[in-house]
Scaffold this motif. Structure first.
Motif, PDB file in Angstrom:
ATOM      1  N   ASP A 140       0.829  -1.328   0.082  1.00  0.00           N
ATOM      2  CA  ASP A 140       0.033   0.160   0.098  1.00  0.00           C
ATOM      3  C   ASP A 140       0.739   1.161  -0.230  1.00  0.00           C
ATOM      4  OD1 ASP A 140      -2.133  -1.362   0.197  1.00  0.00           O
ATOM      5  OD2 ASP A 140      -2.723  -1.205   2.109  1.00  0.00           O
ATOM      6  N   GLU A 141       1.688   1.226   0.779  1.00  0.00           N
ATOM      7  CA  GLU A 141       2.760   2.387   0.732  1.00  0.00           C
ATOM      8  C   GLU A 141       3.419   2.757  -0.471  1.00  0.00           C
ATOM      9  OE1 GLU A 141       2.823   4.817   3.231  1.00  0.00           O
ATOM     10  OE2 GLU A 141       1.122   3.656   4.214  1.00  0.00           O
ATOM     11  N   GLN A 142       3.908   1.888  -1.190  1.00  0.00           N
ATOM     12  CA  GLN A 142       4.541   1.765  -2.469  1.00  0.00           C
ATOM     13  C   GLN A 142       3.703   2.304  -3.486  1.00  0.00           C
ATOM     14  OE1 GLN A 142       5.779  -2.208  -2.764  1.00  0.00           O
ATOM     15  NE2 GLN A 142       7.731  -1.773  -2.279  1.00  0.00           N
ATOM     16  N   ARG A 143       2.331   1.843  -3.464  1.00  0.00           N
ATOM     17  CA  ARG A 143       1.169   2.627  -4.413  1.00  0.00           C
ATOM     18  C   ARG A 143       0.995   3.909  -4.100  1.00  0.00           C
ATOM     19  NH1 ARG A 143      -2.337  -2.142  -2.806  1.00  0.00           N
ATOM     20  NH2 ARG A 143      -1.736  -3.871  -3.816  1.00  0.00           N
ATOM     21  N   LYS A 144       0.890   4.365  -2.813  1.00  0.00           N
ATOM     22  CA  LYS A 144       0.676   5.784  -2.332  1.00  0.00           C
ATOM     23  C   LYS A 144       1.866   6.624  -2.665  1.00  0.00           C
ATOM     24  CE  LYS A 144      -2.369   4.595   1.341  1.00  0.00           C
ATOM     25  NZ  LYS A 144      -2.701   4.792   3.020  1.00  0.00           N
ATOM     26  N   ALA A 145       3.024   6.007  -2.700  1.00  0.00           N
ATOM     27  CA  ALA A 145       4.184   6.837  -3.172  1.00  0.00           C
ATOM     28  C   ALA A 145       4.062   7.161  -4.610  1.00  0.00           C
ATOM     29  CB  ALA A 145       5.434   5.854  -3.014  1.00  0.00           C
ATOM     30  N   ILE A 146       3.498   6.112  -5.494  1.00  0.00           N
ATOM     31  CA  ILE A 146       3.431   6.395  -7.013  1.00  0.00           C
ATOM     32  C   ILE A 146       2.331   7.571  -7.034  1.00  0.00           C
ATOM     33  CG2 ILE A 146       2.438   5.579  -9.077  1.00  0.00           C
ATOM     34  CD1 ILE A 146       3.667   2.804  -8.423  1.00  0.00           C
ATOM     35  N   CYS A 147       1.297   7.217  -6.325  1.00  0.00           N
ATOM     36  CA  CYS A 147       0.178   8.341  -6.315  1.00  0.00           C
ATOM     37  C   CYS A 147       0.485   9.871  -5.894  1.00  0.00           C
ATOM     38  CB  CYS A 147      -0.924   7.921  -5.590  1.00  0.00           C
ATOM     39  SG  CYS A 147      -1.767   6.340  -6.291  1.00  0.00           S
ATOM     40  N   ASP A 148       1.427   9.637  -4.734  1.00  0.00           N
ATOM     41  CA  ASP A 148       1.783  11.064  -4.265  1.00  0.00           C
ATOM     42  C   ASP A 148       2.474  12.081  -5.416  1.00  0.00           C
ATOM     43  OD1 ASP A 148       0.928  10.952  -1.753  1.00  0.00           O
ATOM     44  OD2 ASP A 148       2.871   9.874  -1.134  1.00  0.00           O
ATOM     45  N   LEU A 160       6.080  14.229 -15.131  1.00  0.00           N
ATOM     46  CA  LEU A 160       4.774  13.621 -14.726  1.00  0.00           C
ATOM     47  C   LEU A 160       3.649  14.286 -14.909  1.00  0.00           C
ATOM     48  CD1 LEU A 160       6.244  12.266 -11.140  1.00  0.00           C
ATOM     49  CD2 LEU A 160       6.169  11.023 -13.512  1.00  0.00           C
ATOM     50  N   LYS A 161       3.427  15.423 -15.895  1.00  0.00           N
ATOM     51  CA  LYS A 161       2.469  16.040 -16.124  1.00  0.00           C
ATOM     52  C   LYS A 161       1.077  15.458 -16.578  1.00  0.00           C
ATOM     53  CE  LYS A 161       3.496  20.204 -14.587  1.00  0.00           C
ATOM     54  NZ  LYS A 161       2.736  20.914 -13.217  1.00  0.00           N
ATOM     55  N   LYS A 162       1.629  14.513 -17.529  1.00  0.00           N
ATOM     56  CA  LYS A 162       0.631  13.797 -18.354  1.00  0.00           C
ATOM     57  C   LYS A 162      -0.122  12.791 -17.413  1.00  0.00           C
ATOM     58  CE  LYS A 162      -0.079  10.957 -22.547  1.00  0.00           C
ATOM     59  NZ  LYS A 162       0.711  10.490 -23.855  1.00  0.00           N
ATOM     60  N   ALA A 163       0.851  12.082 -16.607  1.00  0.00           N
ATOM     61  CA  ALA A 163       0.264  11.001 -15.668  1.00  0.00           C
ATOM     62  C   ALA A 163      -0.645  11.786 -14.682  1.00  0.00           C
ATOM     63  CB  ALA A 163       1.451  10.583 -14.933  1.00  0.00           C
ATOM     64  N   ALA A 164       0.017  13.009 -14.430  1.00  0.00           N
ATOM     65  CA  ALA A 164      -1.177  13.619 -13.373  1.00  0.00           C
ATOM     66  C   ALA A 164      -2.586  14.149 -13.942  1.00  0.00           C
ATOM     67  CB  ALA A 164      -0.405  14.990 -13.098  1.00  0.00           C
ATOM     68  N   ASP A 165      -2.442  14.383 -15.375  1.00  0.00           N
ATOM     69  CA  ASP A 165      -3.514  14.735 -16.022  1.00  0.00           C
ATOM     70  C   ASP A 165      -4.434  13.384 -15.902  1.00  0.00           C
ATOM     71  OD1 ASP A 165      -2.920  17.195 -16.554  1.00  0.00           O
ATOM     72  OD2 ASP A 165      -2.375  16.768 -18.615  1.00  0.00           O
ATOM     73  N   PHE A 166      -3.899  12.350 -16.378  1.00  0.00           N
ATOM     74  CA  PHE A 166      -4.585  11.036 -16.196  1.00  0.00           C
ATOM     75  C   PHE A 166      -5.277  10.815 -14.877  1.00  0.00           C
ATOM     76  CE2 PHE A 166      -3.747   6.814 -14.168  1.00  0.00           C
ATOM     77  CZ  PHE A 166      -4.828   6.090 -14.447  1.00  0.00           C
ATOM     78  N   PHE A 167      -4.587  10.952 -13.779  1.00  0.00           N
ATOM     79  CA  PHE A 167      -5.068  10.862 -12.226  1.00  0.00           C
ATOM     80  C   PHE A 167      -6.170  11.567 -11.992  1.00  0.00           C
ATOM     81  CE2 PHE A 167      -4.993  10.792  -7.950  1.00  0.00           C
ATOM     82  CZ  PHE A 167      -4.766   9.616  -7.509  1.00  0.00           C
TER      83      PHE A 167
END
Length: 221
Positions: A140-148, A160-167
């Motif tokens: 879980d903490e590793q998933r959250k690290a990516i999401c952060d 990471l702008k494109k990934a942030a747009d997706f998120f």
């Protein structure tokens, strides 16, 4: 979900503001339907029978592969985990709704299809790159690290702008799906249009804050 709200976890109470905003938007004057708002490709049939129960994929082929569905389900649960307010996203069919959305033959939904699929692929690639495992297998903490790193478009690194747009898009779709279910309504205290034995008007504290006077006659009046 803990009381500390992160950029990717959605506060159940905060979500009520989204619901109210949607209600306000729905009250705006409707514009005439243009040709671009029609389904693309071949017609998919008559309007559905609203008294019948339909399963995902009943109207058009769904998009997600098994791998994409697994990634989307895991990500949705990171955003909307099970907590004291309600169940996790996967328990109320959030992934199926997102799959239905990007599979629908309408311009807006089709425009969301590629960003969602590319974003899920990025999530998997990033998980493998950082932790040598798929997104559903890491901690879980590793998933959250990516999401952060992608939860805020304004603070995400340029690469990471494109990934942030997706998120941002995925989070909005997940919240829309979740809070469109009875469990989601209960999580934010929304009771809907139900009959009341009596109605005494808005609470006095609300009237005072707004600087207005009670106009509804109560039973005591």
């Amino acid at each position: 979900m803990s009381n500390e709200n992160t950029g990717y976890e959605i506060s159940r109470r905060e979500a009520m503001q989204w619901v109210l905003a949607a209600v306000a938007a729905a009250s705006l004057p409707a514009t005439a339907m243009s040709a671009t708002s029609q389904p693309s490709g071949k017609p998919y049939g008559k309007d559905p029978n609203l008294t019948k129960f339909y399963r995902p994929g009943a109207f058009w082929p769904l998009t997600f592969t098994l791998a994409e569905r697994k990634t989307a389900t895991t990500l949705a649960d990171v955003i909307l985990p099970k907590d004291e307010y309600g169940p996790a996203a996967h328990e109320v069919g959030v992934t199926a709704m997102i799959d239905e959305w990007i599979s629908a033959p309408y311009p807006q939904q089709q425009a969301d299809r590629t960003p969602i699929l590319e974003g899920l692929a990025w999530i998997e690639a990033e998980s493998t790159k950082r932790f040598d495992q798929s997104f559903s297998q890491i901690e879980d903490e590793q998933r959250k690290a990516i999401c952060d790193d992608i939860c805020f478009q304004g603070t995400a690194k340029p690469e990471l702008k494109k990934a942030a747009d997706f998120f941002s898009k995925f989070r909005s779709l997940a919240a829309s799906a979740y809070y469109g279910t009875p469990a989601g309504w209960q999580a934010i205290g929304y009771v809907g249009n139900i009959p009341l034995a009596r109605f005494d008007g808005p609470p006095a504290a609300v009237l005072e804050k707004l600087g207005v006077t009670q106009t509804v006659k109560t039973e005591e009046a």
